[in-house]
Design a protein around this motif. Structure first.
Motif, PDB file in Angstrom:
ATOM      1  N   LYS A 180      52.111  -9.316  12.617  1.00 30.93           N
ATOM      2  CA  LYS A 180      52.333 -10.892  14.009  1.00 30.93           C
ATOM      3  C   LYS A 180      51.123 -11.632  13.903  1.00 30.93           C
ATOM      4  O   LYS A 180      50.119 -11.180  13.384  1.00 30.93           O
ATOM      5  N   GLN A 181      52.015 -12.821  14.339  1.00 27.23           N
ATOM      6  CA  GLN A 181      50.420 -13.788  15.063  1.00 27.23           C
ATOM      7  C   GLN A 181      48.981 -13.664  14.916  1.00 27.23           C
ATOM      8  O   GLN A 181      48.910 -12.972  16.317  1.00 27.23           O
ATOM      9  N   GLY A 182      48.438 -13.871  15.076  1.00 22.49           N
ATOM     10  CA  GLY A 182      47.170 -14.269  15.576  1.00 22.49           C
ATOM     11  C   GLY A 182      46.234 -12.499  14.574  1.00 22.49           C
ATOM     12  O   GLY A 182      45.162 -12.803  14.684  1.00 22.49           O
ATOM     13  N   ASN A 183      46.533 -12.206  13.489  1.00 16.72           N
ATOM     14  CA  ASN A 183      45.777 -11.061  12.619  1.00 16.72           C
ATOM     15  C   ASN A 183      44.776 -11.835  11.097  1.00 16.72           C
ATOM     16  O   ASN A 183      45.811 -12.463  10.921  1.00 16.72           O
ATOM     17  N   ASP A 184      43.890 -11.556  11.043  1.00 16.08           N
ATOM     18  CA  ASP A 184      43.330 -12.132  10.069  1.00 16.08           C
ATOM     19  C   ASP A 184      43.829 -11.808   9.153  1.00 16.08           C
ATOM     20  O   ASP A 184      44.041 -10.359   8.855  1.00 16.08           O
TER      21      ASP A 184
END
Length: 220
Positions: A180-184
């Motif tokens: 998912k977008q936003g994970n490191d």
């Protein structure tokens, strides 16, 4: 831990399913139990990541014990003229059991090397499915000694396959959440590798179940 000694020439009665020397069945059963112990420790590691290095060392020692069982079993195959199951069946079973333990150890090693501070929810679900699969696998290998309870053995093989199917579902859902977008991105790479090892371990449990199913259908 059972004291394993090399068998001489164990006699096998196909009608009764008995061996004079239970070396090979002891080796298979003991190895499978190692995976149960290691998978329980892996769950502990996910619950207590602060204790991961010490738990990983315990798992590594269990993996070494599994290697020793494997080596003794393979050596005995070369020394034994008559075996309780087909040589190829014993070889395949001990090799796949060793693979299960290797994957568990690899997952624990990565948790330490990657300095994981908290477990992803998907990792615990995968580890729970793995423990359930290892437990059923251990029960199945224990029943191979006489194969009198054919239906129970086949039911355990189905159960192992069900746990592997559950692990596949958890794996896909865990990856979806991970990407998912936003994970490191670095965290994504770390957990993808750990997830792969956990899923591979469940796959190898299924391999064991498939071999056992073939053995039962042939001999029981």
């Amino acid at each position: 831990m059972l004291a394993l000694t090399y068998p001489a020439t164990p006699r096998y009665d196909r009608a009764m399913g008995l061996t004079q020397d239970s070396f090979f069945f002891d080796a298979l059963s003991e190895h499978a139990q190692k995976s149960v112990t290691a998978s329980k420790l892996l769950l502990d590691m996910l619950d207590r990541p602060q204790d991961a290095p010490g738990i990983a060392r315990q798992i590594k020692e269990i993996e070494h014990e599994g290697d020793r069982i494997t080596h003794r079993c393979l050596a005995a195959l070369h020394k034994t003229w008559i075996t309780p199951l087909d040589r190829e069946e014993i070889h395949a079973l001990i090799a796949r059991l060793d693979d299960v333990l290797d994957c568990i150890e690899a997952a624990s090693e990565r948790i330490v090397l990657f300095e994981i501070e908290s477990a992803m929810p998907g990792a615990r679900l995968l580890a729970e499915s793995l423990l359930a699969g290892c437990t059923a696998m251990s029960s199945a290998t224990g029943l191979l000694r006489n194969m009198k309870d054919r239906d129970r053995l086949l039911a355990l093989c189905v159960e192992i396959n069900q746990h592997e199917n559950a692990a596949d579902t958890h794996y896909r859902e865990a990856l979806a959440a991970l990407f998912k977008q936003g994970n490191d991105p670095l965290l994504v790479l770390k957990w993808r590798d750990i997830y792969d090892q956990l899923e591979d371990a469940s796959d190898r449990c299924e391999d064991v179940a498939n071999i056992i199913e073939g053995v039962v259908l042939e001999h029981a």
